[in-house]
Design a protein around this motif. Sequence first.
Motif, PDB file in Angstrom:
ATOM      1  N   MET A   1     -25.094 -27.011 -13.496  1.00 24.89           N
ATOM      2  CA  MET A   1     -23.902 -27.790 -13.880  1.00 24.89           C
ATOM      3  C   MET A   1     -22.726 -27.256 -13.063  1.00 24.89           C
ATOM      4  SD  MET A   1     -22.197 -28.352 -17.597  1.00 24.89           S
ATOM      5  CE  MET A   1     -23.675 -29.147 -18.167  1.00 24.89           C
ATOM      6  N   LYS A   2     -21.982 -28.147 -12.505  1.00 22.13           N
ATOM      7  CA  LYS A   2     -20.854 -27.760 -11.688  1.00 22.13           C
ATOM      8  C   LYS A   2     -19.713 -27.240 -12.548  1.00 22.13           C
ATOM      9  CE  LYS A   2     -21.968 -31.108  -8.121  1.00 22.13           C
ATOM     10  NZ  LYS A   2     -21.507 -32.254  -7.346  1.00 22.13           N
ATOM     11  N   ALA A   3     -18.848 -26.413 -11.896  1.00 21.96           N
ATOM     12  CA  ALA A   3     -17.745 -25.787 -12.637  1.00 21.96           C
ATOM     13  C   ALA A   3     -16.729 -26.797 -13.116  1.00 21.96           C
ATOM     14  CB  ALA A   3     -17.057 -24.738 -11.727  1.00 21.96           C
ATOM     15  N   ASP A   4     -16.580 -27.849 -12.304  1.00 25.10           N
ATOM     16  CA  ASP A   4     -15.580 -28.879 -12.698  1.00 25.10           C
ATOM     17  C   ASP A   4     -15.972 -29.586 -13.983  1.00 25.10           C
ATOM     18  OD1 ASP A   4     -14.130 -28.197 -10.530  1.00 25.10           O
ATOM     19  OD2 ASP A   4     -14.840 -29.857  -9.253  1.00 25.10           O
ATOM     20  N   GLU A   5     -17.319 -29.665 -14.194  1.00 27.66           N
ATOM     21  CA  GLU A   5     -17.784 -30.388 -15.377  1.00 27.66           C
ATOM     22  C   GLU A   5     -17.555 -29.588 -16.660  1.00 27.66           C
ATOM     23  OE1 GLU A   5     -21.798 -31.262 -14.593  1.00 27.66           O
ATOM     24  OE2 GLU A   5     -21.343 -32.903 -13.215  1.00 27.66           O
ATOM     25  N   LYS A   6     -17.344 -28.222 -16.531  1.00 28.71           N
ATOM     26  CA  LYS A   6     -17.154 -27.378 -17.706  1.00 28.71           C
ATOM     27  C   LYS A   6     -15.695 -27.294 -18.136  1.00 28.71           C
ATOM     28  CE  LYS A   6     -21.147 -24.442 -16.721  1.00 28.71           C
ATOM     29  NZ  LYS A   6     -21.613 -23.065 -16.447  1.00 28.71           N
ATOM     30  N   ARG A   7     -14.776 -27.856 -17.365  1.00 29.35           N
ATOM     31  CA  ARG A   7     -13.371 -27.794 -17.737  1.00 29.35           C
ATOM     32  C   ARG A   7     -13.098 -28.647 -18.975  1.00 29.35           C
ATOM     33  NH1 ARG A   7     -10.251 -28.629 -12.015  1.00 29.35           N
ATOM     34  NH2 ARG A   7     -10.883 -26.625 -11.045  1.00 29.35           N
ATOM     35  N   PRO A   8     -12.322 -28.088 -19.913  1.00 26.99           N
ATOM     36  CA  PRO A   8     -11.995 -28.892 -21.127  1.00 26.99           C
ATOM     37  C   PRO A   8     -11.019 -30.044 -20.787  1.00 26.99           C
ATOM     38  CG  PRO A   8     -10.768 -26.844 -21.139  1.00 26.99           C
ATOM     39  CD  PRO A   8     -11.726 -26.747 -19.963  1.00 26.99           C
ATOM     40  N   ILE A   9     -11.169 -31.125 -21.499  1.00 29.67           N
ATOM     41  CA  ILE A   9     -10.275 -32.275 -21.304  1.00 29.67           C
ATOM     42  C   ILE A   9      -9.077 -32.108 -22.223  1.00 29.67           C
ATOM     43  CG2 ILE A   9     -10.014 -34.779 -21.515  1.00 29.67           C
ATOM     44  CD1 ILE A   9     -13.045 -34.954 -21.031  1.00 29.67           C
ATOM     45  N   ILE A  10      -7.913 -32.044 -21.626  1.00 25.34           N
ATOM     46  CA  ILE A  10      -6.670 -31.824 -22.382  1.00 25.34           C
ATOM     47  C   ILE A  10      -5.859 -33.124 -22.375  1.00 25.34           C
ATOM     48  CG2 ILE A  10      -4.517 -30.526 -22.511  1.00 25.34           C
ATOM     49  CD1 ILE A  10      -5.995 -28.214 -21.092  1.00 25.34           C
TER      50      ILE A  10
END
Length: 294
Positions: A1-10
């Motif tokens: 899984m890419k790092a961008d996909e783990k960012r929380p949606i704010i």
Amino acid sequence: MKADEKRPIIIKRKKGRHPHHGGAWKIAFADFMTAMMALFLVLWILSTSNPDQRKAVAEYFRSPLVVALTNGDRDSSSNSAIPGGGPDPTYTEGEVRNNDIRQESRRIERRHLEELKRRLEEAINLNALLKEFKDQILIDLIPEGLRIQLVDSDKRPMFEVGSAKVAPYMGQLLRIIAPILNQLPNSIQISGHTDSRPYAGGEKGYSNWELSAERANASRRELVMGGLDSGKLIRVSGMADELRFQGAGELDAINRRIAIIVVDSYERRSILDQHDKLMTPEQLQSPNPLGKTQ
């Protein structure tokens, strides 16, 4: 899984104030409450006032502006607060028109009374009994309306001496003219008159006042028995010897008379206005304000 996909949606929501509506509604609501308070105050005052006070209030609001300011005569003016209903108090065209209508209405009524006079005179000439006593029947137009006077004669008295008992011929005269008086909607008033011959007991006992009133009422009964609509009667009175026949002496027979007046609408209004001024609030509220016997 890419790092961008783990960012929380704010999700950022900006807190904003509701738009300002102003205070206009408060003024409108205050005006509404003031109007309601005034309405209830007026209703309360009317509920506690007597008929005369209510009539005065109504008359105030009906009075034209110029009339109210100059203390003029209300009866001679229109119903509009501005004379003539025009754009300002100086506008008079409609006021003149109202006066013309009133004058024309009165002229029409006078013509009707003149026609009734003609019919009565015609009936006198065609009826043998009336023609026989023609010299005792006087008919003329006066400011109050059409007056029919039945006058006494030493040779042919209308009543027994000192009595209200109607002579037979007098009763017949009254019953003959009764249906003719029904031909117009106008009200009728009857007055009795005597000469100045006093009674032995003077004014303290039975006098010409009682006699004239009883003779007027006896004449009323004869008219009603002859077919006169009793609802047309507005006044029956005794005048004693206060109104002597024009040019007659104190003891002349012609003073002893019965006067029947077919009153015009203006005189009728005047009589009723005088009557209302003398009545108490309780009498005005009565279902039978004129005090007629049923």
